[in-house]
Write an enzyme that holds these catalytic residues in place. Structure first.
Site, PDB file in Angstrom:
ATOM      1  N   GLU A   1     -33.666 -18.458  -9.840  1.00 59.47           N
ATOM      2  CA  GLU A   1     -35.054 -17.999  -9.700  1.00 59.47           C
ATOM      3  C   GLU A   1     -35.955 -19.029 -10.378  1.00 59.47           C
ATOM      4  OE1 GLU A   1     -34.143 -13.259  -9.638  1.00 59.47           O
ATOM      5  OE2 GLU A   1     -34.569 -14.076 -11.609  1.00 59.47           O
TER       6      GLU A   1
ATOM      7  N   ASP B   1     -34.016 -12.359 -18.544  1.00 63.63           N
ATOM      8  CA  ASP B   1     -32.610 -12.142 -18.891  1.00 63.63           C
ATOM      9  C   ASP B   1     -31.850 -13.457 -19.006  1.00 63.63           C
ATOM     10  OD1 ASP B   1     -32.408  -9.495 -19.422  1.00 63.63           O
ATOM     11  OD2 ASP B   1     -31.783  -8.891 -17.409  1.00 63.63           O
TER      12      ASP B   1
ATOM     13  N   LYS C   1     -30.615  -5.222 -14.274  1.00 62.25           N
ATOM     14  CA  LYS C   1     -32.069  -5.036 -14.186  1.00 62.25           C
ATOM     15  C   LYS C   1     -32.512  -3.722 -14.843  1.00 62.25           C
ATOM     16  CE  LYS C   1     -35.893  -4.473 -11.119  1.00 62.25           C
ATOM     17  NZ  LYS C   1     -36.338  -4.247  -9.750  1.00 62.25           N
TER      18      LYS C   1
ATOM     19  N   ASP D   1     -40.443  -7.685  -8.810  1.00 60.40           N
ATOM     20  CA  ASP D   1     -39.441  -8.730  -8.998  1.00 60.40           C
ATOM     21  C   ASP D   1     -40.188 -10.053  -9.142  1.00 60.40           C
ATOM     22  OD1 ASP D   1     -37.548  -6.839  -8.614  1.00 60.40           O
ATOM     23  OD2 ASP D   1     -36.985  -7.462  -6.587  1.00 60.40           O
TER      24      ASP D   1
ATOM     25  N   ASP E   1     -32.817   1.247  -8.521  1.00 64.06           N
ATOM     26  CA  ASP E   1     -34.103   1.739  -8.021  1.00 64.06           C
ATOM     27  C   ASP E   1     -33.940   3.073  -7.292  1.00 64.06           C
ATOM     28  OD1 ASP E   1     -32.648   0.361  -6.137  1.00 64.06           O
ATOM     29  OD2 ASP E   1     -34.324  -0.795  -5.345  1.00 64.06           O
TER      30      ASP E   1
HETATM   31  O1  UPG Z   1     -29.368  -8.823 -14.865  1.00 64.17           O
HETATM   32  C1  UPG Z   1     -30.361  -8.845 -14.152  1.00 64.17           C
HETATM   33  C2  UPG Z   1     -30.274  -8.956 -12.755  1.00 64.17           C
HETATM   34  C3  UPG Z   1     -31.455  -8.969 -12.017  1.00 64.17           C
HETATM   35  N1  UPG Z   1     -32.667  -8.910 -12.632  1.00 64.17           N
HETATM   36  C4  UPG Z   1     -33.905  -8.954 -11.805  1.00 64.17           C
HETATM   37  O2  UPG Z   1     -33.861  -8.003 -10.777  1.00 64.17           O
HETATM   38  C5  UPG Z   1     -34.722  -8.409  -9.726  1.00 64.17           C
HETATM   39  C6  UPG Z   1     -34.066  -8.192  -8.387  1.00 64.17           C
HETATM   40  O3  UPG Z   1     -32.987  -9.076  -8.231  1.00 64.17           O
HETATM   41  P1  UPG Z   1     -32.682  -9.844  -6.861  1.00 64.17           P
HETATM   42  O4  UPG Z   1     -31.532 -10.729  -7.109  1.00 64.17           O
HETATM   43  O5  UPG Z   1     -33.928 -10.421  -6.319  1.00 64.17           O
HETATM   44  O6  UPG Z   1     -32.170  -8.661  -5.957  1.00 64.17           O
HETATM   45  P2  UPG Z   1     -32.741  -8.059  -4.590  1.00 64.17           P
HETATM   46  O7  UPG Z   1     -31.575  -7.541  -3.849  1.00 64.17           O
HETATM   47  O8  UPG Z   1     -33.614  -8.987  -3.884  1.00 64.17           O
HETATM   48  O9  UPG Z   1     -33.569  -6.845  -5.169  1.00 64.17           O
HETATM   49  C7  UPG Z   1     -33.784  -5.624  -4.502  1.00 64.17           C
HETATM   50  O10 UPG Z   1     -32.763  -4.695  -4.823  1.00 64.17           O
HETATM   51  C8  UPG Z   1     -32.620  -4.419  -6.216  1.00 64.17           C
HETATM   52  C9  UPG Z   1     -31.502  -3.407  -6.384  1.00 64.17           C
HETATM   53  O11 UPG Z   1     -31.661  -2.333  -5.536  1.00 64.17           O
HETATM   54  C10 UPG Z   1     -33.927  -3.907  -6.795  1.00 64.17           C
HETATM   55  O12 UPG Z   1     -33.807  -3.761  -8.168  1.00 64.17           O
HETATM   56  C11 UPG Z   1     -35.003  -4.910  -6.503  1.00 64.17           C
HETATM   57  O13 UPG Z   1     -36.240  -4.485  -7.016  1.00 64.17           O
HETATM   58  C12 UPG Z   1     -35.107  -5.101  -5.006  1.00 64.17           C
HETATM   59  O14 UPG Z   1     -36.122  -6.024  -4.687  1.00 64.17           O
HETATM   60  C13 UPG Z   1     -35.081  -9.863  -9.982  1.00 64.17           C
HETATM   61  O15 UPG Z   1     -36.413  -9.939 -10.416  1.00 64.17           O
HETATM   62  C14 UPG Z   1     -34.118 -10.254 -11.080  1.00 64.17           C
HETATM   63  O16 UPG Z   1     -34.647 -11.223 -11.928  1.00 64.17           O
HETATM   64  C15 UPG Z   1     -32.748  -8.806 -14.002  1.00 64.17           C
HETATM   65  O17 UPG Z   1     -33.839  -8.759 -14.555  1.00 64.17           O
HETATM   66  N2  UPG Z   1     -31.590  -8.764 -14.732  1.00 64.17           N
HETATM   67 MN    MN Z   2     -35.150 -10.181  -4.451  1.00 62.99          MN
END
Ligand code: UPG
Ligand code: MN
Length: 743
Positions: A105, A134, A269, A293, A455
């Site tokens: 990221e 994180d 998260k 995010d 979520d």
């Molecule tokens: O240990 C962690 C892992 C992830 N994240 C954050 O979680 C967000 C979502 O992560 P991403 O890898 O972008 O996953 P996505 O699959 O795109 O995320 C979707 O799916 C996730 C799980 O359902 C939701 O939490 C997100 O809001 C939703 O956008 C990002 O901002 C990460 O930085 C953390 O803060 N800590």
């Molecule tokens: Mn995402």
């Protein structure tokens, strides 16, 4: 002019859907007819017929759940221009951004999201932006410090000229529109600003490239020297504080990296969100929380005002525990080769049906929560059950902040602390990794642990408490985000989602319990069920996908033959369902190709991501493995690489079942064709399984990216190890089928 005070902030508009209901019912009856026919003729057909009957029973059950979700679609319209007249003063909002890895990221993305948040149209002294990192990354911290300097120019510029897209990387991706009559002042400032952004970007990207920032790690940077991202104390830094409480200043900006120790689980998260909740609790303690995010920038500066129209405009707060905005992506490849447009259809046509029941799910980003809802309160409670300490933990500062929220004082007055920096110590304490032990965090309070889709799980707990949720779809869209493009990334993301949903199914928060023990509406429970059992569909789908090759190889039938009138029912079902789905795409203004790509991707993800999620959850259930949150890589550019769009492969076992299926269908087609060519009349009596052959052709077309993968090299080719495994598996299947049919 009508008195603005008396005008509502929102309007609920039921969508007319007579046609949709009629189609839904017709499809249901077709399913029923097919099932009845199969049931009545079970005895004169073989095992394939029985398996098809079982699979179709599952699909029919899913269809009933779909009808429930679709029945009463509702939309909301919001009127932010009436807000100030109506409520006098707007409440304060804490805005949370999560990031976790500076390589997957890139900090410039997080910076753009933060800048777009700092620049929203809302009184700046009512806002605070908290960034959770994180990755405990010096690069992210440095980037935010640099961004806060740029923000001092950027935010006034955006407000002065009412710029719409306040994420600079998007705003500056196009040139000034020369056809507009723009003032020379604007042109000058635009150029300066573009130049400033270029420099900011260069500084950040250089630092990332060299993994180093110039100068000594002193002052605020000292905390990052020799840091191990997996093993470090908590770091909370106020990067910018709006000390004079200026409505037209810059919102507070706070960096948070929670404590991490290898022996303590950190819950990905969800854990980060809970730390942000507490840190902001001891600092600004706003009654509302927005979370995004790191790749989801604000695309409509009025977003918070729109959200407030759905949070403040109700007689009873119960109606609005949280407000969710659709998750829309800004980068889309031509005709959407990876099937991401299914989300456009989902947010536009599926979500409104759910809005008409108890409200949308919580989608993890682009969502506003009432803080008290996060604290586990139900709509009719004024305080929590149980002792404060065992619920919220024993920080004196945090404990002092909670009653303000529970009693609702914070909704009315905003008592900002005089000095944010003085609360850093208290913030560090609540960000420690032992803080949650023997408390209700991760269960009754905060973001719920135990699912990779924290979520959906957290939203479910809130709905089970009796809250409803609101759905806000302003034009232009409130937030835009990034979406993965490429084989492994997309399949991994879908696997994570599918795993997370199944984890909910087997958790204590199962929606059925939500109805029995909580206040989840029955129809909402069915909606949740339809979503969390969706990954399980991979099993009947796999079975269904194996039936055509099995039948062709063994000259048996699982579909009605051309001599059975029931063939009309099964073909009608197939055609109507396909057209039904296509109509969604066309109504969203998407191409037929885009629909097809999605059909195809649905087949592919079923045999890869969803199938593996079932495996992962079984292993977790047996205690053999833990699920992890694999972060989706984000793109650095707003532009789209037009050569992208081909599915990429790697050695991951996730590609084995798909490749095996493809080989099986190709073998079956070859056998079927040979048979027709060699003995054209021998099979005419039963019309050589026309249905089965059509199914196999459909499957080969669906797996076309895999077909191409058979002949390509490098990332676009299926690795030979995967191929060997698939050849072995498909040979085994062929042998077993022939052996079974000969016995
Ligand atoms: O240990 C962690 C892992 C992830 N994240 C954050 O979680 C967000 C979502 O992560 P991403 O890898 O972008 O996953 P996505 O699959 O795109 O995320 C979707 O799916 C996730 C799980 O359902 C939701 O939490 C997100 O809001 C939703 O956008 C990002 O901002 C990460 O930085 C953390 O803060 N800590
Ligand atoms: Mn995402």
């Amino acid at each position: 002019m009508a008195n603005l005070i008396s005008l509502p902030l929102q309007e609920r508009i039921p969508r007319n859907n007579i046609l949709q209901r009629a189609t839904d019912i017709i499809i249901f009856f077709l399913f029923l007819s097919l099932l009845s026919y199969r049931f009545l003729t079970l005895s004169n057909h073989g095992v394939a017929w029985l398996l098809a009957f079982l699979c179709e029973s599952w699909f029919t059950l899913c269809w009933v759940l779909t009808i429930n979700s679709n029945w009463n679609p509702v939309e909301y319209r919001t009127y932010p221009e009436r807000l100030l007249q109506r409520v006098g003063e707007v409440p304060s909002v804490d805005m949370f951004v999560t990031t976790a890895d500076p390589l997957l990221e890139p900090p410039i993305i997080t910076v753009n999201t933060v800048l777009s948040l700092l620049a929203v149209d809302y009184p700046a002294h009512k806002l605070a932006c908290y960034v959770s990192d994180d990755g405990a990354s010096l690069l992210t911290f440095y980037s935010l410090v640099e961004a806060s300097k740029f923000a001092k120019l950027w935010v006034p510029f955006c407000k002065k000229y009412s710029i719409r897209v306040r994420a600079p990387f998007v705003y500056f991706s196009t040139e000034i529109d020369e056809s507009l009559d723009l003032s020379p002042d604007f042109r000058d400032e635009w150029k300066t600003m573009k130049n400033e952004y270029k420099q900011l970007r260069r500084r950040i990207e250089e630092a990332v490239q060299k993994n180093y920032i110039a100068g000594d790690l002193t002052g605020d940077f000292a905390a990052f020297s020799k840091i191990d991202p997996k093993n470090h104390p908590s770091i909370v830094k106020v990067i910018w504080e709006n000390k004079e409480n200026l409505p037209d200043g810059l919102p507070h900006l706070i960096y948070v990296s929670r404590e991490k120790r290898p022996v303590h689980p950190h819950h990905f998260k969800a854990g980060a969100m809970n730390v942000l909740t507490r840190v902001s609790g001891v600092m600004t303690n706003s009654p509302f929380i927005l979370n995004v995010d790191c790749d989801m920038f604000v695309n409509n500066p009025q977003t918070i005002l729109h959200a407030m129209c759905l949070l403040l405009g109700f007689e009873q707060e119960k109606e609005s525990g949280f407000v969710q905005f659709p998750q829309i992506f800004y980068r889309s490849l031509k005709d959407d080769p990876f099937g991401n447009n299914q989300f456009i259809v989902f947010w536009k046509f599926i979500m409104p049906g759910i809005v008409g029941i108890q409200g949308p799910f919580y989608g993890g980003t682009g969502c506003f929560h009432r803080r008290k809802v996060i604290y586990g309160l139900s709509p009719d409670e004024a305080t929590i059950q149980g002792a404060m300490e065992t619920t919220f933990g024993n920080s004196v500062h945090f404990m002092k902040s909670v009653p303000q929220i529970l009693s609702g004082i914070k909704d009315k007055t905003d008592c900002q602390p005089a000095d944010l920096s003085s609360t850093e110590e208290a913030a560090n304490e609540v960000a420690s990794c032992v803080y949650e032990y023997n408390t209700s965090w991760g269960e009754r309070v905060g973001w719920v642990y135990g699912s990779a889709t924290e979520d959906v799980l957290t939203g479910l707990r809130i709905h089970s408490k009796g809250w409803r949720s609101g759905y806000c779809t302003p034009d232009p869209p409130a937030f835009l985000g990034d979406t993965p493009s490429g084989g492994p990334a997309i399949l991994t993301q879908q696997k994570r989602w599918a795993t997370g949903l199944l984890e909910i199914l087997v958790s204590n928060y199962n929606p059925i319990l939500g109805v029995i023990k909580g206040k989840l509406l029955i129809r909402q429970c069915l909606v949740y069920l339809s979503v969390i059992i969706w990954p399980l569909r991979a099993l009947p789908e796999l079975c269904y996908a194996l039936l055509p090759p099995y039948c062709i190889l063994t000259t048996t039938y699982f579909l009605p033959t051309v001599w059975e009138p029931a063939i009309f029912v099964s073909s009608a079902l197939f055609v109507i369902l396909s057209l039904y789905n296509l109509s969604y795409y066309l109504r969203c203004g998407l191409s037929i190709r885009s629909w097809w790509n999605n059909q195809r991707m649905t087949r592919i993800t079923s045999a890869t991501s969803r199938l593996f999620s079932v495996l992962v959850v079984i292993l977790k259930f047996l205690g053999l493995s833990e699920t992890v949150f694999e972060i989706t890589p984000k793109h650095q550019d707003s532009s789209v690489d037009t050569s992208a769009g081909e599915l990429t492969f790697d050695k991951s076992p996730i590609f084995v079942p798909g490749t095996t299926l493809l080989l099986l269908h190709m073998t079956a087609l070859a056998v079927g064709l040979l048979r027709i060519l060699l003995q054209p009349w021998a099979h005419a009596g039963s019309w050589f399984g026309l249905g089965e052959i059509c199914c196999s052709i459909w499957m080969v077309l669906s797996f076309w990216p895999f077909v191409k993968g058979l002949f390509k090299k490098g990332v676009y080719g299926i690795p030979s190890s995967t191929l060997y495994k698939s050849v072995a598996l498909s040979s085994l299947f062929v042998h077993l089928s022939l052996w079974a049919s000969s016995n």
